[in-house]
Design a protein around this motif. Structure first.
Motif, PDB file in Angstrom:
ATOM      1  N   HIS A  43       0.809  -1.211   0.000  1.00 25.01           N
ATOM      2  CA  HIS A  43       0.000   0.000   0.000  1.00 25.01           C
ATOM      3  C   HIS A  43       0.846   1.267   0.000  1.00 25.01           C
ATOM      4  CE1 HIS A  43      -3.454  -2.477   0.439  1.00 25.01           C
ATOM      5  NE2 HIS A  43      -3.171  -2.865   1.674  1.00 25.01           N
ATOM      6  N   SER A  44       2.048   1.206   0.596  1.00 25.37           N
ATOM      7  CA  SER A  44       2.902   2.388   0.632  1.00 25.37           C
ATOM      8  C   SER A  44       3.433   2.755  -0.738  1.00 25.37           C
ATOM      9  CB  SER A  44       4.084   2.149   1.576  1.00 25.37           C
ATOM     10  OG  SER A  44       3.650   1.970   2.893  1.00 25.37           O
ATOM     11  N   HIS A  45       3.394   1.810  -1.680  1.00 24.37           N
ATOM     12  CA  HIS A  45       3.910   2.059  -3.021  1.00 24.37           C
ATOM     13  C   HIS A  45       2.793   2.284  -4.038  1.00 24.37           C
ATOM     14  CE1 HIS A  45       7.129  -0.068  -0.887  1.00 24.37           C
ATOM     15  NE2 HIS A  45       7.981   0.530  -1.697  1.00 24.37           N
ATOM     16  N   ASN A  46       1.549   2.097  -3.616  1.00 23.25           N
ATOM     17  CA  ASN A  46       0.405   2.275  -4.510  1.00 23.25           C
ATOM     18  C   ASN A  46      -0.254   3.631  -4.281  1.00 23.25           C
ATOM     19  OD1 ASN A  46       0.617  -0.258  -5.685  1.00 23.25           O
ATOM     20  ND2 ASN A  46      -0.788  -1.225  -4.244  1.00 23.25           N
ATOM     21  N   TYR A  47      -0.652   4.256  -5.366  1.00 20.60           N
ATOM     22  CA  TYR A  47      -1.399   5.512  -5.312  1.00 20.60           C
ATOM     23  C   TYR A  47      -2.527   5.439  -6.326  1.00 20.60           C
ATOM     24  CZ  TYR A  47       2.594   7.302  -2.694  1.00 20.60           C
ATOM     25  OH  TYR A  47       3.566   7.474  -1.750  1.00 20.60           O
ATOM     26  N   ILE A  48      -3.601   6.147  -6.050  1.00 16.70           N
ATOM     27  CA  ILE A  48      -4.747   6.176  -6.965  1.00 16.70           C
ATOM     28  C   ILE A  48      -5.025   7.617  -7.352  1.00 16.70           C
ATOM     29  CG2 ILE A  48      -7.204   5.681  -7.225  1.00 16.70           C
ATOM     30  CD1 ILE A  48      -6.890   3.382  -5.294  1.00 16.70           C
ATOM     31  N   GLN A  49      -5.173   7.845  -8.636  1.00 15.57           N
ATOM     32  CA  GLN A  49      -5.488   9.181  -9.137  1.00 15.57           C
ATOM     33  C   GLN A  49      -6.595   9.086 -10.181  1.00 15.57           C
ATOM     34  OE1 GLN A  49      -2.074  11.299 -10.590  1.00 15.57           O
ATOM     35  NE2 GLN A  49      -0.930  11.100  -8.689  1.00 15.57           N
ATOM     36  N   ILE A  50      -7.378  10.136 -10.281  1.00 10.63           N
ATOM     37  CA  ILE A  50      -8.376  10.235 -11.336  1.00 10.63           C
ATOM     38  C   ILE A  50      -7.664  10.586 -12.634  1.00 10.63           C
ATOM     39  CG2 ILE A  50     -10.383  11.538 -12.133  1.00 10.63           C
ATOM     40  CD1 ILE A  50     -11.130  11.849  -9.148  1.00 10.63           C
ATOM     41  N   ALA A  51      -7.923   9.819 -13.672  1.00 13.54           N
ATOM     42  CA  ALA A  51      -7.159   9.939 -14.918  1.00 13.54           C
ATOM     43  C   ALA A  51      -7.242  11.337 -15.516  1.00 13.54           C
ATOM     44  CB  ALA A  51      -7.651   8.900 -15.930  1.00 13.54           C
ATOM     45  N   SER A  52      -8.411  11.954 -15.476  1.00 13.03           N
ATOM     46  CA  SER A  52      -8.594  13.262 -16.104  1.00 13.03           C
ATOM     47  C   SER A  52      -7.861  14.378 -15.376  1.00 13.03           C
ATOM     48  CB  SER A  52     -10.089  13.598 -16.176  1.00 13.03           C
ATOM     49  OG  SER A  52     -10.659  13.617 -14.871  1.00 13.03           O
ATOM     50  N   ALA A  53      -7.464  14.136 -14.116  1.00 12.37           N
ATOM     51  CA  ALA A  53      -6.802  15.174 -13.321  1.00 12.37           C
ATOM     52  C   ALA A  53      -5.356  14.830 -13.003  1.00 12.37           C
ATOM     53  CB  ALA A  53      -7.575  15.392 -12.018  1.00 12.37           C
ATOM     54  N   ALA A  54      -4.849  13.724 -13.556  1.00 14.07           N
ATOM     55  CA  ALA A  54      -3.518  13.248 -13.189  1.00 14.07           C
ATOM     56  C   ALA A  54      -2.458  13.790 -14.132  1.00 14.07           C
ATOM     57  CB  ALA A  54      -3.483  11.723 -13.198  1.00 14.07           C
ATOM     58  N   GLY A  55      -1.312  14.169 -13.563  1.00 14.15           N
ATOM     59  CA  GLY A  55      -0.141  14.496 -14.362  1.00 14.15           C
ATOM     60  C   GLY A  55       0.694  13.247 -14.583  1.00 14.15           C
ATOM     61  N   ARG A  56       1.735  13.373 -15.359  1.00 14.92           N
ATOM     62  CA  ARG A  56       2.582  12.222 -15.678  1.00 14.92           C
ATOM     63  C   ARG A  56       4.012  12.493 -15.250  1.00 14.92           C
ATOM     64  NH1 ARG A  56       0.323   7.304 -17.952  1.00 14.92           N
ATOM     65  NH2 ARG A  56      -1.779   7.880 -18.615  1.00 14.92           N
ATOM     66  N   SER A  57       4.683  11.435 -14.802  1.00  8.79           N
ATOM     67  CA  SER A  57       6.089  11.520 -14.416  1.00  8.79           C
ATOM     68  C   SER A  57       6.803  10.269 -14.890  1.00  8.79           C
ATOM     69  CB  SER A  57       6.213  11.650 -12.893  1.00  8.79           C
ATOM     70  OG  SER A  57       7.562  11.549 -12.491  1.00  8.79           O
ATOM     71  N   TYR A  58       8.061  10.422 -15.310  1.00 12.03           N
ATOM     72  CA  TYR A  58       8.838   9.275 -15.781  1.00 12.03           C
ATOM     73  C   TYR A  58       9.243   8.351 -14.636  1.00 12.03           C
ATOM     74  CZ  TYR A  58       9.289  11.627 -20.283  1.00 12.03           C
ATOM     75  OH  TYR A  58       9.036  12.229 -21.492  1.00 12.03           O
ATOM     76  N   PHE A  59       9.104   8.814 -13.406  1.00 13.54           N
ATOM     77  CA  PHE A  59       9.596   8.045 -12.265  1.00 13.54           C
ATOM     78  C   PHE A  59       8.535   7.126 -11.673  1.00 13.54           C
ATOM     79  CE2 PHE A  59      11.953  12.047 -12.442  1.00 13.54           C
ATOM     80  CZ  PHE A  59      13.239  11.558 -12.592  1.00 13.54           C
ATOM     81  N   TYR A  60       7.308   7.175 -12.188  1.00 12.34           N
ATOM     82  CA  TYR A  60       6.229   6.344 -11.676  1.00 12.34           C
ATOM     83  C   TYR A  60       5.777   5.344 -12.732  1.00 12.34           C
ATOM     84  CZ  TYR A  60       5.795   9.994  -8.077  1.00 12.34           C
ATOM     85  OH  TYR A  60       6.039  10.879  -7.070  1.00 12.34           O
ATOM     86  N   GLU A  61       5.218   4.262 -12.254  1.00 17.61           N
ATOM     87  CA  GLU A  61       4.625   3.256 -13.143  1.00 17.61           C
ATOM     88  C   GLU A  61       3.108   3.469 -13.152  1.00 17.61           C
ATOM     89  OE1 GLU A  61       3.890  -1.579 -13.226  1.00 17.61           O
ATOM     90  OE2 GLU A  61       5.522  -0.744 -12.020  1.00 17.61           O
ATOM     91  N   TYR A  62       2.548   3.734 -14.325  1.00 18.36           N
ATOM     92  CA  TYR A  62       1.127   4.049 -14.437  1.00 18.36           C
ATOM     93  C   TYR A  62       0.337   2.835 -14.921  1.00 18.36           C
ATOM     94  CZ  TYR A  62       2.343   8.926 -13.745  1.00 18.36           C
ATOM     95  OH  TYR A  62       2.802  10.107 -13.208  1.00 18.36           O
ATOM     96  N   ILE A  63      -0.798   2.610 -14.265  1.00 20.00           N
ATOM     97  CA  ILE A  63      -1.676   1.495 -14.617  1.00 20.00           C
ATOM     98  C   ILE A  63      -3.081   2.043 -14.857  1.00 20.00           C
ATOM     99  CG2 ILE A  63      -2.693  -0.679 -13.839  1.00 20.00           C
ATOM    100  CD1 ILE A  63      -0.217  -1.084 -12.089  1.00 20.00           C
ATOM    101  N   ASN A  64      -3.599   1.824 -16.046  1.00 21.25           N
ATOM    102  CA  ASN A  64      -4.959   2.259 -16.371  1.00 21.25           C
ATOM    103  C   ASN A  64      -5.968   1.230 -15.854  1.00 21.25           C
ATOM    104  OD1 ASN A  64      -4.339   4.700 -17.824  1.00 21.25           O
ATOM    105  ND2 ASN A  64      -3.573   3.405 -19.476  1.00 21.25           N
ATOM    106  N   VAL A  65      -6.918   1.698 -15.081  1.00 24.66           N
ATOM    107  CA  VAL A  65      -7.911   0.821 -14.460  1.00 24.66           C
ATOM    108  C   VAL A  65      -9.222   0.920 -15.246  1.00 24.66           C
ATOM    109  CG1 VAL A  65      -9.260   0.354 -12.390  1.00 24.66           C
ATOM    110  CG2 VAL A  65      -6.871   1.103 -12.191  1.00 24.66           C
ATOM    111  N   GLN A  66      -9.733  -0.225 -15.661  1.00 27.42           N
ATOM    112  CA  GLN A  66     -11.039  -0.285 -16.308  1.00 27.42           C
ATOM    113  C   GLN A  66     -12.122  -0.393 -15.233  1.00 27.42           C
ATOM    114  OE1 GLN A  66     -11.586   0.051 -19.591  1.00 27.42           O
ATOM    115  NE2 GLN A  66      -9.373   0.308 -19.881  1.00 27.42           N
ATOM    116  N   THR A  67     -13.118   0.463 -15.340  1.00 26.20           N
ATOM    117  CA  THR A  67     -14.215   0.429 -14.365  1.00 26.20           C
ATOM    118  C   THR A  67     -14.955  -0.901 -14.461  1.00 26.20           C
ATOM    119  OG1 THR A  67     -14.483   2.825 -14.485  1.00 26.20           O
ATOM    120  CG2 THR A  67     -16.336   1.545 -13.615  1.00 26.20           C
ATOM    121  N   ASP A  68     -15.055  -1.573 -13.322  1.00 28.38           N
ATOM    122  CA  ASP A  68     -15.698  -2.881 -13.253  1.00 28.38           C
ATOM    123  C   ASP A  68     -16.714  -2.846 -12.114  1.00 28.38           C
ATOM    124  OD1 ASP A  68     -16.277  -5.632 -12.549  1.00 28.38           O
ATOM    125  OD2 ASP A  68     -14.555  -6.222 -13.770  1.00 28.38           O
ATOM    126  N   ILE A  69     -17.986  -2.972 -12.453  1.00 33.62           N
ATOM    127  CA  ILE A  69     -19.054  -2.891 -11.452  1.00 33.62           C
ATOM    128  C   ILE A  69     -18.911  -3.978 -10.397  1.00 33.62           C
ATOM    129  CG2 ILE A  69     -21.542  -2.931 -11.074  1.00 33.62           C
ATOM    130  CD1 ILE A  69     -20.538  -0.453 -12.509  1.00 33.62           C
TER     131      ILE A  69
END
Length: 263
Positions: A43-69
């Motif tokens: 959990h200390s290494h995981n972060y959650i951001q809203i895609a439309s409001a998120a910036g990008r950095s080369y130092f992070y690993e980004y994972i796109n989450v598909q909305t699943d009911i």
């Protein structure tokens, strides 16, 4: 029990930080929480951001989450069973906020709730808990205002129709209130900002997400009685007003301008 792993890491590590990018919706955020939780990455290494409001950095690993009911439902059920229904209701109000930074704060609060139970929401020394409490207050304040300020018009087929433009996504909280208040009426409430419509027919509630084009056609004709009552009400208020005592500042305090658009 230590809660240090819940806090963001500030020390060197070989693990890259993961940013889970999700949709700006309650289901999207809960889906991201599910993916982050089940990743076992830490959990200390995981972060959650809203895609439309998120910036990008080369130092992070980004994972796109598909909305699943189903994922969202699994997390909701886990919160109810492992913490409490009241805590789940608190999380729901935070999810309906319009804040662009709410996703990670809610994620941290859910983790803390799984560790220490309902008293997690009272750990105000932690920034994410304090932020979530502010989100809930903001949502509840706007909800309470619209319960009194929303304006219904009677259409030609005797349906009560209302438009409003809330900052927060509160239509799912507002519709049950009016369904209970007017149990024998047919009601339509339209969120102009999100193109979201709640239809109520004798306490049965359905929600519809409309396209821009479809929403433009949502303009029902008002009844003759509505037109007469509107003119009578305006005449009444003009008659009883004491112009010398008009206080626009007090009026704005009691009814802010942003609530008057559809009144």
């Amino acid at each position: 029990m230590s809660i240090e792993p819940l806090l963001p890491i500030e020390f060197p590590t070989d693990k890259p930080r993961r940013i889970y990018l999700c949709d700006d919706s309650p289901e999207g955020i809960l889906s991201a929480i599910y993916d982050a939780w089940t990743s076992r990455y830490g959990h200390s290494h995981n972060y959650i951001q809203i895609a439309s409001a998120a910036g990008r950095s080369y130092f992070y690993e980004y994972i796109n989450v598909q909305t699943d009911i189903q994922k969202a439902k699994n997390i909701s059920d886990a919160i109810i069973h492992r913490v409490s229904a009241s805590f789940h209701n608190f999380i729901l109000h935070c999810l309906l906020s319009a804040s662009d930074t709410r996703a990670d704060d809610i994620y941290r609060l859910v983790i803390l709730g799984f560790h220490i139970g309902t008293k997690a929401r009272n750990c105000l020394a932690m920034p994410f808990v304090n932020n979530c409490n502010k989100l809930e207050i903001n949502v509840n304040n706007e909800l309470r205002h619209y319960m009194g300020f929303i304006r219904f018009q009677e259409t030609y087929d005797k349906t009560l129709f209302a438009r409003f433009r809330p900052v927060n996504n509160i239509i799912t909280l507002l519709a049950p209130h009016f369904a209970d208040r007017f149990p024998t009426e047919r009601i339509i409430i339209a969120d102009v900002a999100r193109k979201l419509v709640a239809s109520i027919d004798h306490k049965t509630i359905n929600y519809w997400q409309l396209s821009e084009q479809d929403f433009e056609y949502l303009n029902p004709k008002t009844s003759d009685d509505e037109y007469i009552m509107k003119n009578l009400w305006q005449c009444f208020t003009d008659t009883i007003e004491i112009k010398e005592r008009r206080n626009k500042s007090l009026q704005r305090n009691n009814m802010p301008l942003r609530y008057r658009e559809f009144m």
